[in-house]
Motif scaffolding. Sequence first.
Motif, mmCIF file in Angstrom:
data_model
loop_
_atom_site.group_PDB
_atom_site.id
_atom_site.type_symbol
_atom_site.label_atom_id
_atom_site.label_comp_id
_atom_site.label_asym_id
_atom_site.label_seq_id
_atom_site.Cartn_x
_atom_site.Cartn_y
_atom_site.Cartn_z
ATOM 1 N N GLY A 170 0.836 -1.065 0.287
ATOM 2 C CA GLY A 170 -0.170 0.013 0.053
ATOM 3 C C GLY A 170 0.810 1.155 -0.132
ATOM 4 O O GLY A 170 2.213 1.125 0.138
ATOM 5 N N PHE A 171 0.116 2.353 -0.088
ATOM 6 C CA PHE A 171 1.102 3.602 0.135
ATOM 7 C C PHE A 171 1.324 3.952 1.516
ATOM 8 O O PHE A 171 0.320 4.012 2.445
ATOM 9 N N PRO A 172 2.523 4.679 1.692
ATOM 10 C CA PRO A 172 2.831 5.081 3.136
ATOM 11 C C PRO A 172 1.796 6.177 3.632
ATOM 12 O O PRO A 172 1.621 7.154 2.877
ATOM 13 N N ASN A 173 1.904 6.197 5.095
ATOM 14 C CA ASN A 173 1.188 7.205 5.728
ATOM 15 C C ASN A 173 2.251 8.121 5.862
ATOM 16 O O ASN A 173 3.453 8.052 5.632
ATOM 17 N N SER A 190 4.265 10.035 -0.987
ATOM 18 C CA SER A 190 3.003 9.401 -0.843
ATOM 19 C C SER A 190 2.621 8.059 -2.012
ATOM 20 O O SER A 190 1.944 7.460 -1.642
ATOM 21 N N SER A 191 3.373 8.609 -2.919
ATOM 22 C CA SER A 191 2.965 7.584 -4.035
ATOM 23 C C SER A 191 4.040 6.389 -4.298
ATOM 24 O O SER A 191 3.740 5.646 -5.213
ATOM 25 N N VAL A 228 9.029 -1.065 -1.672
ATOM 26 C CA VAL A 228 8.724 -2.160 -2.723
ATOM 27 C C VAL A 228 9.956 -1.995 -3.943
ATOM 28 O O VAL A 228 10.558 -3.110 -4.455
ATOM 29 N N ASN A 229 10.359 -0.849 -4.203
ATOM 30 C CA ASN A 229 11.046 -0.489 -5.269
ATOM 31 C C ASN A 229 12.516 -0.955 -4.859
ATOM 32 O O ASN A 229 13.652 -1.387 -5.768
#
Length: 240
Positions: A107-110, A121-122, A148-149
């Motif tokens: 998911g995207f991080p807070n 954020s993306s 993830v990258n």
Amino acid sequence: MAKAKYLRVVQTIVSRIKAGTYQAGDLLPNQQALANELGVSRLTVKKALDGLERKGIIYKQSGLGTFVSSDIPIRSKIDSPANVFTGLMELMKADNIKSKIIKFSVGFPNKQIQKNLNLTSSEPVYNIIRLRLVDDNPLVIEHTYMPVNLVPNLNTDILHSSIYNYIHQKLKLKFGHAYRKIKATKSDEYDQKYLAAKKDDPMLELEQIVWLTNGKPIEYSISRNRYDQRDYTIIENARF
């Protein structure tokens, strides 16, 4: 899987200490001599000696060399060095460690995770919660975030084994430094459910950020143990 060369050096030195070949207070052969004898590089020997020093098995004195430490009488079976970069499997040198995946999502991080891992954020992150068991007994809950990258293609097979081995051996990434904070806290619902903690049990929490050698943060994690299941230790050597 073949054992890493530095681990074979560690095993050789520890075996010699146990056999009395190297005794407390003895000066070890220098790094180059050990490298020549064992057929490895001097850097491999250095890595092995650094690991043994962190565990208090040897100590170094500037200008004099590396010596065998005396036994530490207060050492316990649940001691875990607080200043190492190895995962639980390598740390405990056990084949009886299992991982139960409680959560595995992307998911995207807070905002806090963005700050901890220097992300926008993306940029997606893995959100992983694992229960680690030794001899089928629950030991620690690990809540981990990773970009993830930097850690592509992470899957459940890897989570059931060792994430650190995947990072080091498959992705060829090296850890550079880490910030770690250890504190006592109260048990929560996860601790009570998965670690058999009582409502009033204190918990030992290790919060950390790990950076690669290129300065990029690769992990933010929180690990929690019941108060009676693990100790964190630090061996310090005075360098004068």
